[in-house]
Design a protein around this motif. Structure first.
Motif, PDB file in Angstrom:
ATOM      1  N   GLY A  27      61.142 -12.246  77.662  1.00  0.00           N
ATOM      2  CA  GLY A  27      62.222 -12.911  78.365  1.00  0.00           C
ATOM      3  C   GLY A  27      62.805 -12.035  79.449  1.00  0.00           C
ATOM      4  O   GLY A  27      62.316 -10.948  79.733  1.00  0.00           O
ATOM      5  N   THR A  28      63.837 -12.539  80.061  1.00  0.00           N
ATOM      6  CA  THR A  28      64.558 -11.809  81.097  1.00  0.00           C
ATOM      7  C   THR A  28      65.730 -11.092  80.459  1.00  0.00           C
ATOM      8  O   THR A  28      66.508 -11.695  79.726  1.00  0.00           O
ATOM      9  N   ILE A  29      65.859  -9.805  80.733  1.00  0.00           N
ATOM     10  CA  ILE A  29      66.983  -9.030  80.214  1.00  0.00           C
ATOM     11  C   ILE A  29      68.154  -9.222  81.174  1.00  0.00           C
ATOM     12  O   ILE A  29      68.025  -8.998  82.378  1.00  0.00           O
ATOM     13  N   CYS A  30      69.274  -9.639  80.628  1.00  0.00           N
ATOM     14  CA  CYS A  30      70.473  -9.866  81.438  1.00  0.00           C
ATOM     15  C   CYS A  30      71.612  -8.984  80.923  1.00  0.00           C
ATOM     16  O   CYS A  30      71.800  -8.850  79.720  1.00  0.00           O
ATOM     17  N   SER A  45      68.446 -10.751  75.891  1.00  0.00           N
ATOM     18  CA  SER A  45      67.099 -11.108  76.311  1.00  0.00           C
ATOM     19  C   SER A  45      67.014 -12.625  76.257  1.00  0.00           C
ATOM     20  O   SER A  45      67.082 -13.226  75.183  1.00  0.00           O
ATOM     21  N   VAL A  46      66.867 -13.240  77.416  1.00  0.00           N
ATOM     22  CA  VAL A  46      66.830 -14.698  77.510  1.00  0.00           C
ATOM     23  C   VAL A  46      65.383 -15.143  77.629  1.00  0.00           C
ATOM     24  O   VAL A  46      64.744 -14.921  78.663  1.00  0.00           O
ATOM     25  N   ALA A  47      64.862 -15.741  76.570  1.00  0.00           N
ATOM     26  CA  ALA A  47      63.490 -16.223  76.564  1.00  0.00           C
ATOM     27  C   ALA A  47      63.448 -17.633  77.127  1.00  0.00           C
ATOM     28  O   ALA A  47      64.287 -18.465  76.824  1.00  0.00           O
ATOM     29  N   ASN A  86      73.682 -11.079  84.511  1.00  0.00           N
ATOM     30  CA  ASN A  86      72.923 -10.686  85.703  1.00  0.00           C
ATOM     31  C   ASN A  86      71.519 -10.236  85.304  1.00  0.00           C
ATOM     32  O   ASN A  86      71.373  -9.245  84.594  1.00  0.00           O
ATOM     33  N   PRO A  87      70.475 -10.943  85.773  1.00  0.00           N
ATOM     34  CA  PRO A  87      69.096 -10.555  85.438  1.00  0.00           C
ATOM     35  C   PRO A  87      68.779  -9.156  85.956  1.00  0.00           C
ATOM     36  O   PRO A  87      69.220  -8.771  87.040  1.00  0.00           O
ATOM     37  N   GLN A  88      68.014  -8.420  85.159  1.00  0.00           N
ATOM     38  CA  GLN A  88      67.646  -7.049  85.512  1.00  0.00           C
ATOM     39  C   GLN A  88      66.170  -6.968  85.875  1.00  0.00           C
ATOM     40  O   GLN A  88      65.344  -7.653  85.275  1.00  0.00           O
TER      41      GLN A  88
END
Length: 76
Positions: free
Chosen positions: A37-40, A68-70, A44-46
């Motif tokens: 996923g995207t770590i925020c 962590s947004v999957a 704010n996405p990193q």
């Protein structure tokens, strides 16, 4: 020491960490997979290179959220 919330879409917990720890080490220490996923940080996405920066360099402070947004395959 920082009191932050860390986790995923489905589970979160409060942890206390040192500001000189890297984002990657904090995530690994708390069993958060960085590959799905995207770590925020506070929404704010990193970018991937930020995983090796310290929390202090990333301006993480008390009460920050590191999530962590999957994204599911069928999500829009």
């Amino acid at each position: 020491m920082l009191n932050i919330t860390i986790g995923t879409n489905t589970s979160r917990k409060k942890v206390i960490v040192a500001p000189n720890m890297t984002l990657r080490s904090v995530l690994e220490q708390n069993n958060v997979n960085t590959n799905v996923g995207t770590i925020c940080i506070d929404g704010n996405p990193q970018i991937a290179s930020n995983l090796d920066k310290t929390l202090e360099e990333l301006n993480v402070n008390n009460n920050s959220f590191i999530i962590s947004v999957a994204k599911a395959d069928n999500a829009r």
